[in-house]
Write an enzyme that holds these catalytic residues in place. Sequence first.
Site, PDB file in Angstrom:
ATOM      1  N   ASN A  57       0.859  -1.260   0.058  1.00  0.00           N
ATOM      2  CA  ASN A  57       0.189  -0.114   0.148  1.00  0.00           C
ATOM      3  C   ASN A  57       0.812   1.212   0.099  1.00  0.00           C
ATOM      4  O   ASN A  57       0.411   2.232   0.181  1.00  0.00           O
ATOM      5  CB  ASN A  57      -1.071  -0.088   1.262  1.00  0.00           C
ATOM      6  N   HIS A 114     -14.930  -1.414   4.078  1.00  0.00           N
ATOM      7  CA  HIS A 114     -13.926  -2.110   4.841  1.00  0.00           C
ATOM      8  C   HIS A 114     -14.253  -2.669   6.168  1.00  0.00           C
ATOM      9  O   HIS A 114     -15.249  -2.418   6.623  1.00  0.00           O
ATOM     10  CB  HIS A 114     -12.600  -1.135   5.017  1.00  0.00           C
ATOM     11  N   GLU A 148     -16.163   4.449   1.479  1.00  0.00           N
ATOM     12  CA  GLU A 148     -14.720   4.809   1.042  1.00  0.00           C
ATOM     13  C   GLU A 148     -14.536   5.532  -0.058  1.00  0.00           C
ATOM     14  O   GLU A 148     -15.790   5.638  -0.684  1.00  0.00           O
ATOM     15  CB  GLU A 148     -13.872   3.483   0.825  1.00  0.00           C
ATOM     16  N   SER A 179     -10.867  -0.496  -1.435  1.00  0.00           N
ATOM     17  CA  SER A 179      -9.661  -1.106  -1.370  1.00  0.00           C
ATOM     18  C   SER A 179      -9.371  -2.390  -2.144  1.00  0.00           C
ATOM     19  O   SER A 179      -8.312  -2.700  -2.521  1.00  0.00           O
ATOM     20  CB  SER A 179      -9.128  -1.372   0.067  1.00  0.00           C
ATOM     21  N   ASP A 204     -13.984   7.308   4.320  1.00  0.00           N
ATOM     22  CA  ASP A 204     -12.838   6.723   4.643  1.00  0.00           C
ATOM     23  C   ASP A 204     -11.719   6.725   3.639  1.00  0.00           C
ATOM     24  O   ASP A 204     -12.105   6.248   2.324  1.00  0.00           O
ATOM     25  CB  ASP A 204     -13.044   5.278   5.167  1.00  0.00           C
ATOM     26  N   HIS A 259      -7.176   4.711   1.129  1.00  0.00           N
ATOM     27  CA  HIS A 259      -6.221   4.300   0.067  1.00  0.00           C
ATOM     28  C   HIS A 259      -6.036   5.465  -0.642  1.00  0.00           C
ATOM     29  O   HIS A 259      -5.152   5.431  -1.872  1.00  0.00           O
ATOM     30  CB  HIS A 259      -6.865   3.271  -0.769  1.00  0.00           C
ATOM     31  N   LYS A 269      -0.686   3.755   4.752  1.00  0.00           N
ATOM     32  CA  LYS A 269      -0.462   3.442   3.545  1.00  0.00           C
ATOM     33  C   LYS A 269       0.329   4.564   2.769  1.00  0.00           C
ATOM     34  O   LYS A 269       1.569   4.336   2.958  1.00  0.00           O
ATOM     35  CB  LYS A 269      -1.880   3.323   2.899  1.00  0.00           C
TER      36      LYS A 269
HETATM   37  C1  LIG Z   1      -6.345  -0.286   5.875  1.00  0.00           C
HETATM   38  C2  LIG Z   1      -7.712   0.400   5.843  1.00  0.00           C
HETATM   39  C3  LIG Z   1      -7.991   0.694   7.388  1.00  0.00           C
HETATM   40  C4  LIG Z   1      -7.353   0.296   8.523  1.00  0.00           C
HETATM   41  O1  LIG Z   1      -6.491   1.108   8.700  1.00  0.00           O
HETATM   42  P1  LIG Z   1      -5.257   0.611   9.664  1.00  0.00           P
HETATM   43  O2  LIG Z   1      -4.459   1.894   9.832  1.00  0.00           O
HETATM   44  O3  LIG Z   1      -4.281  -0.121   8.729  1.00  0.00           O
HETATM   45  O4  LIG Z   1      -5.724   0.073  10.760  1.00  0.00           O
HETATM   46  C5  LIG Z   1      -9.431   1.204   7.378  1.00  0.00           C
HETATM   47  N1  LIG Z   1     -10.013   1.484   6.181  1.00  0.00           N
HETATM   48  C6  LIG Z   1      -9.769   1.196   5.123  1.00  0.00           C
HETATM   49  C7  LIG Z   1     -10.708   1.499   3.952  1.00  0.00           C
HETATM   50  C8  LIG Z   1      -8.554   0.564   4.914  1.00  0.00           C
HETATM   51  O5  LIG Z   1      -8.333   0.158   3.431  1.00  0.00           O
END
Ligand SMILES: *Cc1c(COP(=O)(O)O)cnc(C)c1O
Length: 397
Positions: free
Chosen positions: A47, A141, A185, A189, A215, A218, A249
Amino acid sequence: MVNKFANFTEHLTNLKQIGQFRTLPQLIHHGKYIEKDRRLMLNMSSNDYLGLASDLDLQQEFWQKYSEKAPHFSAFPPFTSSSSRLLTGSFPEYEQLEHLLAQRFQRENALLFNSGYHANIGILPALADKQTLILADKLVHASMIDGIRLSGADFVRYRHNDHEHLLSLLKKHQGKYQRFIIVTESLFSMDGDIVDLKALVTLKQQFDNVFLYVDEAHAIGAYGETGLGIAEQQQCLDDIDFLVGTFGKALASMGAYLVCDQVIKDYLVNTMRPLIFSTALPPLNIAWTTFLFEKLPTFQARRQYLAQITDYMREQLAMCGQAHLSQSCIQPYIIGDNQKTVELALNLQQQGYYCLPIRPPTVPQHTARIRLSLTADMNMQELAAFVDCLRNSIFDK
Ligand SMILES: *Cc1c(COP(=O)(O)O)cnc(C)c1O
């Protein structure tokens, strides 16, 4: 004697039979390459979209910055906070980063969390109650799903990226709840598709009791003129009530943030359990995040290059017969069958590309895939060689 572990063993046996047994791989990292079982492979599953994680110059500059202040370790931010921020774990580093985030996103305030998982399992339970209906995209997610479950609030899932379906659900449930929270999101992802956030904003603005939770895990760093994500690219930073992102990421660090109004920050500081009851991240880690976040606008060339190789890969995957084409640096190669996906992944690994099979339950049934991640430190020769390899592997069968 009864074997008290029998049911666990049985469950694992079952997972092995259906090809879904997981193990922790033993890996050695060499920058953008991964060594596994003595084989060196280009990491196609990371990532680290901007290629910052393995940039030694950046790390050197960071250490330099602190060691110049004083030639001994007391000049460095500590390796531990030793406590939750609400007790003794508050250090100036947190406030500096929150201030920087608020300033960059041009929002009232920001709040840091230990990880994206903490953020997503904490914010929704703090904000949603029995008078709240959560409407979540079908493909969000696992951390958001867990947050929704923990909240105990009613929830419905809308068809992936289907805003008409979302609107019809909002209309249907108006009057039955005091508040609605749309959860999505910005860049998905596993499919790599990008949401029209502007359309979502227009949609929620038709109501006065609908919040939007996005969120950008990514997308932060990799998209937007100054790297602030899809919301920046689509010019709607102001209009997203709860804008979440992570530092693990593209930002090559650890932790997560929410940018929001002051009242929400105050509310979460008082009610969010994963914030209140967990030791805060090491100040040193926060200092590293701040160091990179300050530089984020200057990584424009990396973002442009990432967009360029994304276009290249999409064209190549289309020529390999892939129907699901993504606009982002996450390029799924969907096969469908679990076993065939595992075989192709192993085949690509044998040829020097660390590709991983993504299977149900991470993705819906019959959509097993290789999830290809592009990073800005891959060069064109490497990508062209990979595409050749993929083509041969597919058409060889
Ligand atoms: C990776 C991810 C998370 C988790 O984040 P971390 O910091 O790895 O715990 C949350 N939401 C999405 C969409 C992700 O891809």
